[in-house]
Design a protein around this motif. Structure first.
Motif, PDB file in Angstrom:
ATOM      1  N   VAL A   1       0.842  -1.188   0.000  1.00  0.00           N
ATOM      2  CA  VAL A   1       0.000   0.000   0.000  1.00  0.00           C
ATOM      3  C   VAL A   1       0.879   1.241   0.000  1.00  0.00           C
ATOM      4  O   VAL A   1       1.806   1.366   0.808  1.00  0.00           O
ATOM      5  N   ALA A   2       0.620   2.147  -0.930  1.00  0.00           N
ATOM      6  CA  ALA A   2       1.377   3.391  -1.007  1.00  0.00           C
ATOM      7  C   ALA A   2       1.030   4.287   0.173  1.00  0.00           C
ATOM      8  O   ALA A   2      -0.126   4.334   0.616  1.00  0.00           O
ATOM      9  N   GLY A   3       2.047   4.962   0.691  1.00  0.00           N
ATOM     10  CA  GLY A   3       1.831   5.845   1.833  1.00  0.00           C
ATOM     11  C   GLY A   3       3.047   5.847   2.736  1.00  0.00           C
ATOM     12  O   GLY A   3       3.951   5.008   2.596  1.00  0.00           O
ATOM     13  N   PRO A   4       3.113   6.769   3.690  1.00  0.00           N
ATOM     14  CA  PRO A   4       4.255   6.851   4.608  1.00  0.00           C
ATOM     15  C   PRO A   4       4.424   5.572   5.418  1.00  0.00           C
ATOM     16  O   PRO A   4       3.449   4.997   5.906  1.00  0.00           O
ATOM     17  N   GLN A   5       5.679   5.127   5.570  1.00  0.00           N
ATOM     18  CA  GLN A   5       5.983   3.885   6.285  1.00  0.00           C
ATOM     19  C   GLN A   5       7.038   4.136   7.361  1.00  0.00           C
ATOM     20  O   GLN A   5       7.988   4.884   7.139  1.00  0.00           O
ATOM     21  N   GLY A   6       6.890   3.456   8.509  1.00  0.00           N
ATOM     22  CA  GLY A   6       7.890   3.497   9.566  1.00  0.00           C
ATOM     23  C   GLY A   6       8.003   4.855  10.233  1.00  0.00           C
ATOM     24  O   GLY A   6       7.300   5.808   9.886  1.00  0.00           O
ATOM     25  N   PRO A   7       8.912   4.952  11.213  1.00  0.00           N
ATOM     26  CA  PRO A   7       9.081   6.206  11.952  1.00  0.00           C
ATOM     27  C   PRO A   7       9.580   7.357  11.092  1.00  0.00           C
ATOM     28  O   PRO A   7       9.349   8.521  11.411  1.00  0.00           O
ATOM     29  N   GLN A   8      10.276   7.053   9.990  1.00  0.00           N
ATOM     30  CA  GLN A   8      10.757   8.101   9.099  1.00  0.00           C
ATOM     31  C   GLN A   8       9.712   8.530   8.078  1.00  0.00           C
ATOM     32  O   GLN A   8       9.939   9.464   7.313  1.00  0.00           O
ATOM     33  N   ARG A   9       8.568   7.811   8.057  1.00  0.00           N
ATOM     34  CA  ARG A   9       7.449   8.131   7.168  1.00  0.00           C
ATOM     35  C   ARG A   9       7.895   8.182   5.713  1.00  0.00           C
ATOM     36  O   ARG A   9       7.588   9.113   4.960  1.00  0.00           O
ATOM     37  N   LEU A  10       8.626   7.156   5.302  1.00  0.00           N
ATOM     38  CA  LEU A  10       9.123   7.067   3.939  1.00  0.00           C
ATOM     39  C   LEU A  10       8.057   6.467   3.030  1.00  0.00           C
ATOM     40  O   LEU A  10       7.439   5.456   3.374  1.00  0.00           O
ATOM     41  N   SER A  11       7.858   7.055   1.880  1.00  0.00           N
ATOM     42  CA  SER A  11       6.896   6.528   0.907  1.00  0.00           C
ATOM     43  C   SER A  11       7.626   5.671  -0.118  1.00  0.00           C
ATOM     44  O   SER A  11       8.702   6.052  -0.592  1.00  0.00           O
ATOM     45  N   PRO A  12       7.063   4.511  -0.454  1.00  0.00           N
ATOM     46  CA  PRO A  12       7.747   3.636  -1.414  1.00  0.00           C
ATOM     47  C   PRO A  12       7.700   4.184  -2.830  1.00  0.00           C
ATOM     48  O   PRO A  12       6.787   4.925  -3.197  1.00  0.00           O
ATOM     49  N   ARG A  13       8.697   3.807  -3.626  1.00  0.00           N
ATOM     50  CA  ARG A  13       8.695   4.106  -5.041  1.00  0.00           C
ATOM     51  C   ARG A  13       8.000   2.960  -5.772  1.00  0.00           C
ATOM     52  O   ARG A  13       8.102   1.798  -5.375  1.00  0.00           O
ATOM     53  N   CYS A  14       7.293   3.282  -6.844  1.00  0.00           N
ATOM     54  CA  CYS A  14       6.439   2.297  -7.509  1.00  0.00           C
ATOM     55  C   CYS A  14       6.714   2.278  -9.009  1.00  0.00           C
ATOM     56  O   CYS A  14       6.946   3.325  -9.619  1.00  0.00           O
ATOM     57  N   SER A  15       6.649   1.092  -9.588  1.00  0.00           N
ATOM     58  CA  SER A  15       6.813   0.983 -11.035  1.00  0.00           C
ATOM     59  C   SER A  15       5.563   1.451 -11.766  1.00  0.00           C
ATOM     60  O   SER A  15       5.626   1.786 -12.957  1.00  0.00           O
ATOM     61  N   ASN A  16       4.411   1.486 -11.066  1.00  0.00           N
ATOM     62  CA  ASN A  16       3.161   1.948 -11.667  1.00  0.00           C
ATOM     63  C   ASN A  16       2.833   3.379 -11.248  1.00  0.00           C
ATOM     64  O   ASN A  16       1.674   3.789 -11.216  1.00  0.00           O
ATOM     65  N   ALA A  17       3.880   4.158 -10.892  1.00  0.00           N
ATOM     66  CA  ALA A  17       3.692   5.549 -10.477  1.00  0.00           C
ATOM     67  C   ALA A  17       3.093   6.376 -11.624  1.00  0.00           C
ATOM     68  O   ALA A  17       3.302   6.045 -12.805  1.00  0.00           O
TER      69      ALA A  17
ATOM     70  N   ALA B   1      -3.441   3.629  -2.384  1.00  0.00           N
ATOM     71  CA  ALA B   1      -3.543   2.789  -3.577  1.00  0.00           C
ATOM     72  C   ALA B   1      -2.449   1.723  -3.554  1.00  0.00           C
ATOM     73  O   ALA B   1      -1.567   1.735  -2.703  1.00  0.00           O
ATOM     74  N   MET B   2      -2.507   0.798  -4.507  1.00  0.00           N
ATOM     75  CA  MET B   2      -1.546  -0.298  -4.542  1.00  0.00           C
ATOM     76  C   MET B   2      -0.298   0.094  -5.326  1.00  0.00           C
ATOM     77  O   MET B   2      -0.363   0.509  -6.472  1.00  0.00           O
ATOM     78  N   CYS B   3       0.836  -0.023  -4.658  1.00  0.00           N
ATOM     79  CA  CYS B   3       2.138   0.275  -5.252  1.00  0.00           C
ATOM     80  C   CYS B   3       2.755  -1.041  -5.728  1.00  0.00           C
ATOM     81  O   CYS B   3       2.820  -2.016  -4.970  1.00  0.00           O
ATOM     82  N   GLU B   4       3.228  -1.073  -6.970  1.00  0.00           N
ATOM     83  CA  GLU B   4       3.746  -2.311  -7.549  1.00  0.00           C
ATOM     84  C   GLU B   4       5.219  -2.186  -7.925  1.00  0.00           C
ATOM     85  O   GLU B   4       5.698  -1.109  -8.282  1.00  0.00           O
ATOM     86  N   LYS B   5       5.912  -3.331  -7.825  1.00  0.00           N
ATOM     87  CA  LYS B   5       7.290  -3.454  -8.317  1.00  0.00           C
ATOM     88  C   LYS B   5       7.432  -4.837  -8.936  1.00  0.00           C
ATOM     89  O   LYS B   5       6.867  -5.810  -8.420  1.00  0.00           O
TER      90      LYS B   5
END
Length: 277
Positions: free
Chosen positions: A153-169, A175-179
């Protein structure tokens, strides 16, 4: 008399705390070091919020085996060199044992001294290159097999609130983040998952010749990892000296999908005591 007993109780309490800290320090220095995954560079092998113990007996001991105490809130920043700097510099280890290719290793960054966790892919004397996203060792491409899609799931993650990078950006929060997911099999037969987001500059590198006494490290989330493909002068890891190894990561103890490992209601039920491959 009452004041004397109270004074003795305070002294005993202080002694107990000191002894406990000494025992914990020895345990952390000699046997196992706790490590909480702060970033997504090792997905999907390791997720943000995975909590594990690093086996410090695996490769023997060096200055890097000494603990770091970093508490930015209180201005505390004590690195391993502050405790054991006298043992730094000769790239040797006590009871040393070399890592195997494919090991997931925690090590001290050669410049900053901060703890990193990556996978050993290149051994001393080897020539390492990445071409079109595929790892080559001494000119031979490693085996790579498509293995579907990694979703989160796309969105802030962990204590650093990092958002994942997605191949379907572009992908909005929630929303669903894909790699793309692949299984990489190293020459000795170790197979593990790697992720690919898309073509970028780090997918094509020059040939790196690993110096003696050093190792080449890469993250499994290949397009989102600052590792040995990047020189230290630009914030990368470069070649990692033998003495900088802290230990081997063998198993995830538990994992939190929230901003704190204390939020037990966010723990991932499928990652308790999960072996690291």
């Amino acid at each position: 008399m009452a004041e004397e007993k109270k004074g003795n109780a305070i002294v005993e309490t202080i002694k107990t705390v000191v002894y406990a800290l000494l025992i914990a320090g020895v345990f952390r220095t000699v046997f196992f070091q706790p490590f909480w995954i702060p970033s997504g560079s090792m997905k999907d092998t390791l997720l943000i919020g995975d909590f594990l113990f690093v086996n410090k007996m695996a490769y023997g001991y060096s200055y890097a085996s000494c603990p770091s105490i970093i508490v930015p809130r209180f201005g505390i920043d004590l690195d391993a060199t502050d405790f054991c700097g006298w043992a730094d510099g000769d790239n040797s280890r006590l009871f040393g044992s070399e890592p195997e290719r494919g090991d997931v290793v925690v090590f001290r960054h050669p410049v900053t001294g901060r703890d990193f966790i990556k996978r050993v892919v290149g051994l001393p004397g080897e020539k390492i290159q990445v071409r079109a996203g595929r790892l080559h060792i001494d000119g031979t491409p490693v085996e790579l097999e498509a293995d579907g899609v990694f979703e989160e799931v796309a969105g802030p993650q962990g204590p650093q609130r990092l958002s994942p990078r997605c191949s379907n950006a572009p992908v909005g929060d929630g929303a669903m983040c894909e790699k793309a997911k692949f299984v990489e099999t190293l020459p000795e037969g170790t197979a593990h998952s790697i992720l690919d987001i898309g073509r970028q500059s780090s997918d094509n590198t020059p040939v790196f010749t690993v110096p003696e006494g050093h190792y080449f490290m890469m993250g499994d989330n290949r397009d989102n990892s600052t590792d040995s493909r990047f020189p230290q002068q630009v914030g990368g890891v470069g070649f990692v000296p033998f003495e900088n190894l802290v230990g081997r990561a063998d198993r995830v103890m538990f994992s939190s999908a929230g901003s704190s490992m204390l939020f037990f209601w966010t723990w991932r039920g499928d990652r308790f005591f999960k072996a690291i491959e």
